[in-house]
Design a protein around this motif. Structure first.
Motif, PDB file in Angstrom:
ATOM      1  N   GLU A  56      15.058   1.150  -0.331  1.00  0.00           N
ATOM      2  CA  GLU A  56      14.615   0.800  -1.055  1.00  0.00           C
ATOM      3  C   GLU A  56      14.643  -1.063  -1.774  1.00  0.00           C
ATOM      4  OE1 GLU A  56      14.424   2.358  -4.240  1.00  0.00           O
ATOM      5  OE2 GLU A  56      14.446   4.480  -3.216  1.00  0.00           O
ATOM      6  N   GLU A  57      15.796  -1.516  -0.307  1.00  0.00           N
ATOM      7  CA  GLU A  57      15.884  -2.743  -0.238  1.00  0.00           C
ATOM      8  C   GLU A  57      14.424  -3.143   0.036  1.00  0.00           C
ATOM      9  OE1 GLU A  57      20.282  -2.438   1.093  1.00  0.00           O
ATOM     10  OE2 GLU A  57      19.106  -3.838   2.409  1.00  0.00           O
TER      11      GLU A  57
ATOM     12  N   ALA B 193      17.134  -5.269  11.905  1.00  0.00           N
ATOM     13  CA  ALA B 193      17.599  -4.731  10.069  1.00  0.00           C
ATOM     14  C   ALA B 193      17.250  -6.549   9.509  1.00  0.00           C
ATOM     15  CB  ALA B 193      18.608  -5.182  10.159  1.00  0.00           C
ATOM     16  N   ALA B 194      16.985  -7.738  10.311  1.00  0.00           N
ATOM     17  CA  ALA B 194      16.254  -8.322   9.926  1.00  0.00           C
ATOM     18  C   ALA B 194      15.061  -8.372   9.880  1.00  0.00           C
ATOM     19  CB  ALA B 194      16.362  -9.691  10.573  1.00  0.00           C
ATOM     20  N   ALA B 195      13.778  -7.571  11.061  1.00  0.00           N
ATOM     21  CA  ALA B 195      13.012  -7.691  10.537  1.00  0.00           C
ATOM     22  C   ALA B 195      11.922  -6.415   9.720  1.00  0.00           C
ATOM     23  CB  ALA B 195      12.069  -6.584  11.597  1.00  0.00           C
ATOM     24  N   GLY B 196      13.030  -5.974   9.083  1.00  0.00           N
ATOM     25  CA  GLY B 196      12.695  -4.938   7.836  1.00  0.00           C
ATOM     26  C   GLY B 196      12.519  -3.672   7.994  1.00  0.00           C
ATOM     27  N   ALA B 197      12.974  -2.866   9.393  1.00  0.00           N
ATOM     28  CA  ALA B 197      13.431  -1.900  10.278  1.00  0.00           C
ATOM     29  C   ALA B 197      14.494  -0.941   9.048  1.00  0.00           C
ATOM     30  CB  ALA B 197      13.822  -1.530  11.615  1.00  0.00           C
ATOM     31  N   VAL B 198      14.351   0.574   9.472  1.00  0.00           N
ATOM     32  CA  VAL B 198      14.950   1.437   8.486  1.00  0.00           C
ATOM     33  C   VAL B 198      15.657   2.572   9.404  1.00  0.00           C
ATOM     34  CG1 VAL B 198      14.990   2.879   6.652  1.00  0.00           C
ATOM     35  CG2 VAL B 198      13.743   0.945   6.723  1.00  0.00           C
ATOM     36  N   VAL B 199      17.335   2.079   9.670  1.00  0.00           N
ATOM     37  CA  VAL B 199      18.055   2.971  10.533  1.00  0.00           C
ATOM     38  C   VAL B 199      18.307   5.077  10.037  1.00  0.00           C
ATOM     39  CG1 VAL B 199      19.588   3.183  12.267  1.00  0.00           C
ATOM     40  CG2 VAL B 199      18.724   0.703  11.986  1.00  0.00           C
ATOM     41  N   VAL B 200      16.930   5.694  11.178  1.00  0.00           N
ATOM     42  CA  VAL B 200      17.787   7.134   9.705  1.00  0.00           C
ATOM     43  C   VAL B 200      18.430   7.483  11.006  1.00  0.00           C
ATOM     44  CG1 VAL B 200      15.425   6.332   9.049  1.00  0.00           C
ATOM     45  CG2 VAL B 200      15.558   7.773  11.886  1.00  0.00           C
TER      46      VAL B 200
ATOM     47  N   GLU C   6       1.077  -1.345   0.098  1.00  0.00           N
ATOM     48  CA  GLU C   6      -0.426  -0.157   0.016  1.00  0.00           C
ATOM     49  C   GLU C   6       0.590   0.942  -0.425  1.00  0.00           C
ATOM     50  OE1 GLU C   6      -2.737   1.162   3.287  1.00  0.00           O
ATOM     51  OE2 GLU C   6      -3.199  -1.489   2.793  1.00  0.00           O
ATOM     52  N   ARG C   7       1.846   1.018   0.505  1.00  0.00           N
ATOM     53  CA  ARG C   7       3.065   2.154   1.378  1.00  0.00           C
ATOM     54  C   ARG C   7       4.434   2.541   0.578  1.00  0.00           C
ATOM     55  NH1 ARG C   7       2.683   6.683   5.958  1.00  0.00           N
ATOM     56  NH2 ARG C   7       3.410   7.879   4.537  1.00  0.00           N
ATOM     57  N   ARG C   8       4.891   2.589   0.052  1.00  0.00           N
ATOM     58  CA  ARG C   8       6.555   2.201   0.179  1.00  0.00           C
ATOM     59  C   ARG C   8       7.192   3.148   1.091  1.00  0.00           C
ATOM     60  NH1 ARG C   8       9.170   4.767  -3.982  1.00  0.00           N
ATOM     61  NH2 ARG C   8      10.107   2.969  -4.459  1.00  0.00           N
ATOM     62  N   ALA C   9       8.007   1.999   1.552  1.00  0.00           N
ATOM     63  CA  ALA C   9      10.056   2.227   2.590  1.00  0.00           C
ATOM     64  C   ALA C   9      10.195   3.299   2.422  1.00  0.00           C
ATOM     65  CB  ALA C   9      10.202   1.108   2.513  1.00  0.00           C
TER      66      ALA C   9
ATOM     67  N   LEU D 215      21.477   9.415   9.327  1.00  0.00           N
ATOM     68  CA  LEU D 215      21.591   8.432   8.342  1.00  0.00           C
ATOM     69  C   LEU D 215      21.048   8.709   7.356  1.00  0.00           C
ATOM     70  CD1 LEU D 215      23.161   5.655  11.104  1.00  0.00           C
ATOM     71  CD2 LEU D 215      24.733   7.024   9.667  1.00  0.00           C
ATOM     72  N   ALA D 216      21.146   9.090   6.241  1.00  0.00           N
ATOM     73  CA  ALA D 216      19.514  10.185   5.508  1.00  0.00           C
ATOM     74  C   ALA D 216      20.660   8.348   3.947  1.00  0.00           C
ATOM     75  CB  ALA D 216      19.679  10.559   4.599  1.00  0.00           C
ATOM     76  N   ASP D 217      21.787   9.065   3.736  1.00  0.00           N
ATOM     77  CA  ASP D 217      21.856   8.236   2.780  1.00  0.00           C
ATOM     78  C   ASP D 217      21.933   6.529   3.117  1.00  0.00           C
ATOM     79  OD1 ASP D 217      22.788  10.708   1.100  1.00  0.00           O
ATOM     80  OD2 ASP D 217      24.455   9.837   1.448  1.00  0.00           O
ATOM     81  N   GLY D 218      22.115   6.180   4.244  1.00  0.00           N
ATOM     82  CA  GLY D 218      21.898   4.444   4.675  1.00  0.00           C
ATOM     83  C   GLY D 218      20.510   4.465   5.000  1.00  0.00           C
ATOM     84  N   ALA D 219      19.812   5.191   4.981  1.00  0.00           N
ATOM     85  CA  ALA D 219      17.851   4.761   5.486  1.00  0.00           C
ATOM     86  C   ALA D 219      17.943   5.034   4.030  1.00  0.00           C
ATOM     87  CB  ALA D 219      17.573   5.649   5.729  1.00  0.00           C
ATOM     88  N   ARG D 220      18.117   5.430   3.029  1.00  0.00           N
ATOM     89  CA  ARG D 220      17.131   5.626   1.264  1.00  0.00           C
ATOM     90  C   ARG D 220      17.801   4.101   0.553  1.00  0.00           C
ATOM     91  NH1 ARG D 220      18.283  11.608   1.710  1.00  0.00           N
ATOM     92  NH2 ARG D 220      16.186  12.287   1.365  1.00  0.00           N
ATOM     93  N   ARG D 221      18.717   4.033   0.713  1.00  0.00           N
ATOM     94  CA  ARG D 221      19.653   2.506   0.781  1.00  0.00           C
ATOM     95  C   ARG D 221      18.874   1.399   1.502  1.00  0.00           C
ATOM     96  NH1 ARG D 221      24.634   4.548   1.137  1.00  0.00           N
ATOM     97  NH2 ARG D 221      25.106   3.545   2.580  1.00  0.00           N
TER      98      ARG D 221
END
Lengths: 477, 511
Positions: free
Chosen positions: A51-52, A107-114, A14-17, A42-48
């Protein structure tokens, strides 16, 4: 939007990460200048990473229960190749070669560290003012402190930068800032969450835990980070928790004790909110009674011997030999002294000196030994209360958020801010702080639910009832 | 009390009595370090066996190696200790080769307490404790002196950081340097027998510190002691203890007092010197290590470790004594009880020289060779002498010799195929090559026994040359076999195999 709602939306496509992450980064860009919740964004790392996650969803894979959820990590959690400083000069430039176990599990649960959130140096403080990188401000009132030591994590959640964050709690460092910022903060039972990769302050007390906007999100995060880790010998050999589903089950038939000692020094408005919270629980079908655990009065004194004693040893490794700051001098011993003198802030030095003294020959039994005996008495005191009660209720902090600078030069007054949270750490029990209305100053009050070891399910059920019955917290004063 | 033994001389002359206690650190032969998965290997490139845990990086946590616990319990069992639930403490002090600036060590609740070690002479030395701890890294100081003073810079190798150690603390029960050496020798043999250590003092995998004091005579209160460090061999230990006792006696006799201090043994100068005086004694600020949980071995585990323990040196010496007395080893046979062996002073049939040979062979772990050879038909005295006098000259190589090959070689001497001199030569080949086939080596050296076809011819010639003796032999006079063997040996200048000759005679007699 809660973490649970975000994850559901991302998992369903429904929504993109990426969209969620951009919203988080935009909120940070707009508010961070004033709040200063982060040591590092960590903007760049979060965006990457986002995307994953989106690629996984597109490929029909499930990124996990925190799919696309932006998370702030307290800066004492090791992140591979990413600076981890504990907000101390002494760790400047150090890049951990590994991730903390909780970071891997997120990370294994799909979280995005910002980002890595601001904190009191080495988690020593109750206001986030001892950070070497400057204080964090309370989003509810920027003239006030956010509490500490996980003040950056609490502020990030309260400011809407991230829906959830991780902190660490040695004497209240998750719950007290959660209370002062008007968010939920939970300290798990000692041994239920791995400490591997948490830069230690006091190993026998430290525990990683979640900060969130809802009790359900806190339970969701706890489920993800909890469970046995072979790398941490003190982690309990138990299956990972599955508590997100029990949160709404109510308190019917439970006995809740209102902890008299925690009301003794509390601001009257704070005490009033706790009385109101007790009424909410009674109305929901719990039996509520007053309970006394006189031993908790000894907690603060015992804590300020045990925690500094451990810290004086644990922080010895910051000697300039292998990593972080080094101030050169004529020989190794002088280099050690110069490095530590320049690298540690005043509060850290104070606690290293306190702890060194408490362990010194001739004093160790009178100070450290006595504190350990008190610790045992506190455990026994709680055990007696839990013979009658399923959970205990009290304020998280005696006051609402205080002004920046108000207590920085008065350590004892600062330490008193943790008087209601410390006994839980000494006992190794779980506790949670839930926002429950405001004080006379219009700032958030936290209601604290305490439970016996491994009774997180009970704790979450009580917390959810309080959450549902809580008076609204204003957006500011 | 039993066991063959080195005689411990009484301290001759003078009223002073020496009192010695030893603290022995041994590295454990585990595959990995005490608290992490890094390889426990000596001598590799610096800092190649390191990880966040043994480098003490922020956030890392120790996880106890269960094999190290097993080996510690094996040592405790061998030293008759009580094995108890134990805990780890932190010993706090700053040193660059110690990455956490504290050492994780067992303090007031060690895994092994209250044991004893019996010297080959029969005396029991008390063991106060044997506890687990981690080793430090190694610092190399660059500069002319090689010491920390005046070094231009220092380099630290953390490969050794976190290697498991057991520290074995004796009671102050030894009364001479000879006893101190006998204790260290016996302990080393026990540690090797347990599989816990390789016992290499020169490489530092076994390190001995000696606490030495003197007193006016037995029964007097203990005097002030000094701790002697840097004892890199048994010889250093003996010399240092004697020097230190004499130093203290000289002080006391001239009216001075002994100052309690740590002293360094200077092997070249042959004396102990006070280490740089610390302004104050270290305060290690011990406290319970909060990153580890107590070690509580269940009784079944302790029993299993004890059951897996091989025979200890005392038992092995008793077995060699039994072999000399005519016992026949058999596969799976139990060892004699070391406490009912042969008395040190009066083992019937065991000479002083043989007693020394037994001690040497067991100390070096070569008794298995003797037992194998005797089982293979080699007389016990010959097997013991060859092992103690020849194989022991290169004990390292001998320890890895194939017992079968060794038995074959000594069998050739017994059979008369090879002379004693030839056997010694081939044994040195075996040791130098790290093994081999003794028959091949004998052939290579031209010691080869005569080939069967040639032997048949020579035996036939001897029979034909002595028809009367042949008839008597064929009619049952068996002792004449030796006559024909002698004839064949004479004809071949000793190159024939005696057993082969007899076999051929028997075959001819049946024809």
């Amino acid at each position: 939007m809660t973490a649970a709602a975000i994850a559901a939306a991302v998992r369903s496509g429904e929504r993109r990460a990426a969209t969620v992450t951009e919203a988080s980064l935009a909120a940070i860009a707009a508010g961070e200048g004033e709040i200063h919740a982060f040591a590092l964004v960590l903007a760049d790392g979060a965006r990457r990473r986002a995307e994953e996650i989106d690629a996984q969803v597109a490929a029909g894979q499930d990124p996990g229960p925190l799919a696309g959820v932006p998370v702030a990590l307290k800066d004492n959690l090791c992140t591979r190749g990413v600076p981890t400083t504990c907000c101390s000069r002494i760790l400047e430039g150090w890049l951990p070669p590994y991730d903390a176990t909780v970071v891997k599990r997120l990370a294994a649960a799909g979280a995005v560290v910002v980002g890595k959130s601001n904190m009191d140096e080495f988690a020593m403080g109750s206001s986030t003012e001892t950070s070497a990188f400057g204080p964090t401000r309370n989003p509810r009132d920027t003239s006030r402190v956010p509490g500490g030591s996980s003040g950056g994590s609490a502020a990030a959640v309260a400011a809407g930068f991230t829906p959830v964050a991780l902190g660490s709690d040695t004497g209240g460092s998750i719950r007290q800032p959660a209370a002062l910022c008007g968010v939920v903060g939970m300290k798990p039972t000692y041994g239920t969450v791995s400490r591997y990769g948490l830069v230690a302050f006091a190993s026998s007390l430290d525990q990683v835990g979640p900060l969130a906007t809802t009790v359900a999100d806190a339970a969701l995060l706890f489920d993800v980070i909890g469970g046995r880790d072979e790398r941490d010998t003190t982690s309990l050999d138990r299956p990972a928790p599955r508590l997100a589903s029990v949160v709404g089950q109510g308190v019917e038939g439970m006995t809740i004790g209102v902890l008299a000692e925690y009301l003794e020094g509390a601001d009257p408005a704070v005490a009033g909110r706790i009385a109101q919270a007790a009424e909410v629980l009674a109305a929901a079908g719990a039996r509520v009674e007053e309970v006394s655990v006189p031993e908790v009065r000894l907690g603060l004194s015992a804590y300020y011997l045990i925690a500094p004693a451990e810290a004086s040893s644990t922080l010895a490794r910051y000697d300039g030999v292998r990593y972080g700051l080094r101030v050169d001098a004529e020989d190794t011993a002088a280099m050690n002294v110069a490095t530590r003198s320049a690298g540690f802030g005043a509060e850290v030095k104070r606690r290293i000196m306190l702890g060194t003294y408490a362990l010194s020959a001739g004093y160790v039994d009178a100070y450290y030994g006595q504190a350990l005996r008190v610790r045992t008495r506190i455990i026994d005191g709680f055990a007696a209360a839990y013979e009658r009660c399923d959970a205990l209720l009290g304020p998280t902090a005696p006051t609402t958020a205080f002004a920046l600078g108000a207590k920085l030069d008065d350590p004892l007054s600062m330490y008193l801010s943790d008087v209601c949270t410390i006994p839980t750490n000494l006992a190794g029990h779980p506790a949670i702080s839930v926002p429950f209305g405001t004080g006379a100053d219009g700032l958030p009050v936290g209601a604290q639910v305490l439970a016996p070891a491994l009774a997180e399910a009970t704790m979450f059920k009580v917390a959810a009832v309080l959450e549902a019955g809580a008076p609204a917290v204003g957006a500011g004063s | 009390m039993t066991d063959v033994g080195r005689v411990v001389p009484e301290d001759a002359g003078g009223a002073w009595e020496m009192v010695v206690g030893l603290e022995v650190h041994t590295e454990l032969r585990t595959a990995t370090k005490l608290f992490c998965g890094c390889a426990n290997l000596f001598g590799d490139e610096p800092n190649t066996h390191v990880c966040p845990v043994c480098l003490g990086l922020p956030g890392s946590l120790p996880v106890l190696n269960q094999r190290a616990v097993e080996l510690a319990m094996a040592i405790g069992t061998a030293l008759h200790c009580e094995i108890r639930p134990s805990t780890f403490h932190r010993k706090n002090y700053f040193y660059p080769d110690m990455p956490k600036d504290y050492q994780i060590s067992q303090y007031d609740e060690p895994i092994n307490v209250s044991g004893w070690l019996q010297l080959p002479g029969g005396r029991r030395i008390g063991i106060e404790r044997a506890h687990l701890e981690e080793d430090t890294g190694k610092t190399a100081h660059a500069g002319s002196s090689g010491r920390i003073q005046g070094a231009e810079y220092s380099l630290v190798d953390y490969n050794r950081s976190g290697v498991p150690l057991v520290e074995i603390v004796s009671a102050p029960d030894m009364r001479s340097s000879t006893e101190a050496r006998a204790y260290a020798t016996e302990l080393r043999a026990i540690l090797i027998a347990c599989g816990a250590s390789d016992g290499k003092m020169e490489e530092g995998s076994m390190r001995v510190d000696a606490n030495v004091s003197v007193r006016p005579g037995p029964g007097a209160p203990f005097g002030t002691r000094c701790e002697i460090k840097n004892l890199n061999s048994l010889r250093s230990l003996g010399r240092a203890v004697d020097y230190e006792a004499q130093r203290q006696i000289a002080l006391l006799e001239s009216g001075d007092a002994v100052v309690q201090q740590t002293r360094h043994w200077d092997e070249g100068e042959g004396r102990t010197v006070a280490l740089r005086s610390k302004e104050e004694a270290y305060d290690y600020r011990y406290f319970l290590e909060p990153d580890l949980v107590p070690v509580v071995p269940d009784p079944a585990w302790i029993t299993a470790v004890g059951a897996a323990l091989g025979p200890l040196p005392a038992e092995r010496r008793a077995r060699l004594v039994a072999l000399l007395a005519g016992a026949v080893p058999a596969v799976g046979e139990g060892f004699p009880d070391p406490d009912v062996g042969v008395d040190a002073e009066g083992s019937p049939g065991v000479s002083d020289a043989e007693r020394e040979q037994i001690l040497t062979v067991v100390d070096l772990g070569l008794d298995g060779l003797v037992v194998a050879a005797v089982a293979g038909g080699v007389p016990a005295r010959l097997a013991l002498a060859r092992t103690a006098n020849e194989a022991a000259t290169d004990a390292g190589a001998a320890a890895s010799l194939d017992p079968g090959a060794y038995t074959t070689l000594l069998g050739m001497e017994v059979a008369g195929t090879l002379s004693a001199t030839q056997v010694k030569a081939i044994l040195s080949d075996l040791l130098a090559h790290g093994g081999g086939d003794p028959v091949e080596l004998a052939r290579a050296r031209g010691f080869e026994a005569m080939a069967d076809a040639a032997l048949v011819t020579v035996v036939r010639e001897a029979v034909d040359a002595h028809p009367a003796e042949w008839v008597r032999y064929r009619d049952g006079e068996e002792k004449l076999a030796q006559f024909f063997v002698g004839q064949v040996m004479k004809a071949t200048r000793g190159q024939a195999n005696g057993k082969g000759v007899v076999a051929e005679l028997e075959r001819l007699a049946r024809e």
